[in-house]
Write a protein that holds these residues in place. Structure first.
Motif, PDB file in Angstrom:
ATOM      1  N   THR A  71      13.486  42.967   9.916  1.00 38.77           N
ATOM      2  CA  THR A  71      12.373  43.516   9.140  1.00 38.77           C
ATOM      3  C   THR A  71      12.734  44.863   8.519  1.00 38.77           C
ATOM      4  OG1 THR A  71      10.835  42.391  10.627  1.00 38.77           O
ATOM      5  CG2 THR A  71       9.913  44.116   9.236  1.00 38.77           C
ATOM      6  N   PRO A  85       7.786  47.611   4.472  1.00 36.20           N
ATOM      7  CA  PRO A  85       6.917  46.426   4.305  1.00 36.20           C
ATOM      8  C   PRO A  85       7.397  45.244   5.152  1.00 36.20           C
ATOM      9  CG  PRO A  85       7.487  47.392   2.173  1.00 36.20           C
ATOM     10  CD  PRO A  85       8.343  48.090   3.186  1.00 36.20           C
ATOM     11  N   ILE A  86       6.442  44.535   5.767  1.00 33.02           N
ATOM     12  CA  ILE A  86       6.769  43.381   6.621  1.00 33.02           C
ATOM     13  C   ILE A  86       6.717  42.119   5.771  1.00 33.02           C
ATOM     14  CG2 ILE A  86       6.066  42.020   8.626  1.00 33.02           C
ATOM     15  CD1 ILE A  86       4.777  44.567   9.770  1.00 33.02           C
ATOM     16  N   ARG A  87       7.855  41.440   5.672  1.00 33.84           N
ATOM     17  CA  ARG A  87       7.922  40.172   4.929  1.00 33.84           C
ATOM     18  C   ARG A  87       7.699  39.001   5.882  1.00 33.84           C
ATOM     19  NH1 ARG A  87       9.245  39.957  -0.064  1.00 33.84           N
ATOM     20  NH2 ARG A  87      10.154  41.741  -1.144  1.00 33.84           N
ATOM     21  N   ARG A  88       6.877  38.044   5.454  1.00 40.05           N
ATOM     22  CA  ARG A  88       6.666  36.818   6.228  1.00 40.05           C
ATOM     23  C   ARG A  88       6.961  35.655   5.298  1.00 40.05           C
ATOM     24  NH1 ARG A  88       2.921  40.535   7.009  1.00 40.05           N
ATOM     25  NH2 ARG A  88       2.203  41.123   9.086  1.00 40.05           N
ATOM     26  N   LYS A  90       8.225  33.587   2.185  1.00 36.92           N
ATOM     27  CA  LYS A  90       8.459  33.887   0.769  1.00 36.92           C
ATOM     28  C   LYS A  90       7.289  34.608   0.104  1.00 36.92           C
ATOM     29  CE  LYS A  90      11.653  30.021   0.148  1.00 36.92           C
ATOM     30  NZ  LYS A  90      11.888  28.703  -0.445  1.00 36.92           N
ATOM     31  N   GLU A  92       4.231  37.590  -0.507  1.00 40.24           N
ATOM     32  CA  GLU A  92       4.281  39.038  -0.717  1.00 40.24           C
ATOM     33  C   GLU A  92       4.282  39.751   0.628  1.00 40.24           C
ATOM     34  OE1 GLU A  92       4.299  41.114  -3.621  1.00 40.24           O
ATOM     35  OE2 GLU A  92       5.069  39.209  -4.385  1.00 40.24           O
ATOM     36  N   PRO A  93       5.024  40.872   0.747  1.00 40.06           N
ATOM     37  CA  PRO A  93       4.998  41.628   2.009  1.00 40.06           C
ATOM     38  C   PRO A  93       3.578  42.115   2.300  1.00 40.06           C
ATOM     39  CG  PRO A  93       6.716  42.451   0.535  1.00 40.06           C
ATOM     40  CD  PRO A  93       5.899  41.499  -0.262  1.00 40.06           C
ATOM     41  N   LYS A  94       3.239  42.165   3.581  1.00 37.42           N
ATOM     42  CA  LYS A  94       1.893  42.588   3.975  1.00 37.42           C
ATOM     43  C   LYS A  94       2.016  43.451   5.221  1.00 37.42           C
ATOM     44  CE  LYS A  94      -1.192  39.407   5.059  1.00 37.42           C
ATOM     45  NZ  LYS A  94      -2.314  38.478   5.122  1.00 37.42           N
TER      46      LYS A  94
END
Length: 463
Positions: A71, A85-88, A90, A92-94
């Motif tokens: 991360t 930013p936390i990517r999960r 594909k 948008e990062p949230k």
């Protein structure tokens, strides 16, 4: 309210994760939506100490560390401190992930810093003093740490994203007991015979609350039905007939009541791949599972081997210090299995000789949970005892090991949790029961009574 029970607000909350949360669920940092997640440096140091070794905690720590590293990526030290930013997948990062460094201004420490928990709480007191508008919430599975934090004016909550029920009394028992006759509740029935089996398609006069696939219906008139289809007010039921159920036998063992009969029925059914048996001490979970396992490896040859394991608090850390091979190390912890083998052969001339003989003939392997991680078992019957001590993440890790032609049998008692950071609602056994209630190849039964002895029954009720 969101998943964690916190009041919604436009301003993101700063969630501070304790070490035990990341051990309980290594993917925890992904479950805080748009909020800011921070991991104290002290927690990283604790994960670092615990990551070495073959015990299950080490594996959880390594997985959590890998996710944190992935991360944060190649973010600059400034970004790591302020939030990445936390990517999960594909999308948008949230939300953001940051590391909470140990640097502080010099307020008077409320708690002496000889404990890591106190260091973290003092950091949060300092954060709050510097920015009173910042909403800081400590997330910990440790009730004592939460109490200390609240005592110091810091909001603290349990991690409950994977907690599916608040009250385990609401969990399905796997069957529904109907007063009087079940047929009094039926407005229309279509009965057909198929390969010697009787099927009823019934419409009910009133909705039957909370009926799920593969649950059983038992009435006071002797009717036993197995629910094989659920659609609004219509049920598809297989008529099981009580008489043959009560006369089932596995390795000389016969059921003592209808609930044990249903458990044995599920254990012996080749189309049921997961059997989940819960119940009080002495209700027959282990002896039923063992008898069915030996019957299906020695007599019907449905499975090539039995793999017995159990979750024991402290076992993973202590097993390395016991002498002998893995099987010899596991033996003290699997006394329940050998005790039940003796019970199955107590009428033999030499019960102990019988047990040794059975152990030499039956392909029964005692394995630690570490051995099961990363393996795949074909045509095996996997017995997991003391499941109430597993986290939901550990439960998933073990059940996904079942290969083709294998059956998993989970045994546990939610009243006997030995792990300090688990409760009945957050136990992996509760999670499994709730998640698999509509699985077409799984059966859950809560066994009743304490047939162990009159003394045990009285103790269960009065002590």
């Amino acid at each position: 309210m969101d998943d964690h029970g916190f009041a919604p607000s436009n301003q993101p909350i700063l969630y501070v994760l304790d070490t035990n949360v990341l051990i309980h669920d290594p993917n925890a940092l992904l479950n805080f939506e748009e909020h800011h997640v921070t991991i104290p440096m002290t927690v990283l140091e604790e994960l670092d100490k615990l990551k070495v070794g073959k015990h299950s905690v080490a594996a959880e720590c390594r997985q959590a560390i890998r996710l944190i590293d992935q991360t944060l990526g190649d973010a600059s030290p400034e970004d790591v401190e302020s939030g990445v930013p936390i990517r999960r997948g594909k999308g948008e990062p949230k939300g953001f992930l940051s590391i909470l460094l140990n640097k502080r201004t010099e307020p008077a420490n409320l708690l002496p810093e000889h404990l890591n928990d106190n260091i973290i709480i003092n950091q949060l007191i300092d954060l709050h003093a510097r920015d009173p508008e910042l909403r800081v919430v400590l997330v910990s599975k440790d009730i004592n740490m939460r109490l200390k934090a609240r005592g110091c004016g810091i909001a603290a909550e349990d991690y409950s994203t994977d907690q599916l029920v608040d009250d385990v009394s609401l969990l399905s028992r796997g069957y529904h007991t109907v007063t009087g006759s079940f047929w009094e509740r039926v407005s229309k029935v279509d009965t057909r015979q198929d390969h010697g089996r009787t099927w009823h398609r019934v419409q009910l006069t009133e909705t039957f609350p909370g009926v799920h696939m593969n649950e059983f219906i038992i009435d006071e008139q002797g009717f036993v039905g197995w629910v094989k289809g659920v659609k609004a007010d219509e049920l598809l039921i297989l008529d099981l007939h009580q008489e043959p159920l009560m006369h089932q036998e596995a390795w000389g063992l016969k059921p003592r009541d209808i609930h044990q009969a249903l458990a044995l029925f599920a254990l012996l059914d080749p189309d049921i791949h997961l059997v989940n048996l819960t119940g009080a001490a002495g209700s027959g979970k282990t002896i039923l599972a063992l008898a069915a396992a030996i019957e299906q490896t020695m007599v019907s040859k449905r499975y090539k081997r039995i793999i017995a394991t159990r979750s024991v608090q402290g076992l993973d850390q202590e097993i390395g210090f016991l002498p002998g091979t893995e099987a010899e190390k596991m033996e003290p912890w699997l006394g329940a299995i050998t005790d039940n083998l003796e019970a199955l052969h107590m009428d033999d001339e030499n019960a102990h000789g019988s047990v040794d003989y059975i152990l030499s003939k039956v392909p029964l392997q005692f394995k630690s949970l570490n051995y099961i991680r990363g393996r795949s078992f074909q045509q095996s019957l996997i017995l997991i005892d003391e499941c109430q001590n597993l986290t939901p993440h550990q439960m998933k890790t073990i059940i996904t090991r079942a290969g083709s032609g294998s059956k998993v049998v989970c045994l546990g008692n939610l009243a006997q949790i030995d792990t300090p950071y688990l409760s009945a609602p957050s136990s992996g056994l509760t999670y499994l029961t709730e998640r698999f209630k509509d699985f077409p190849n799984g059966v859950h039964i809560t066994l009743q009574g304490v047939p162990r002895s009159l003394l045990a029954e009285y103790a269960e009720a009065h002590l």
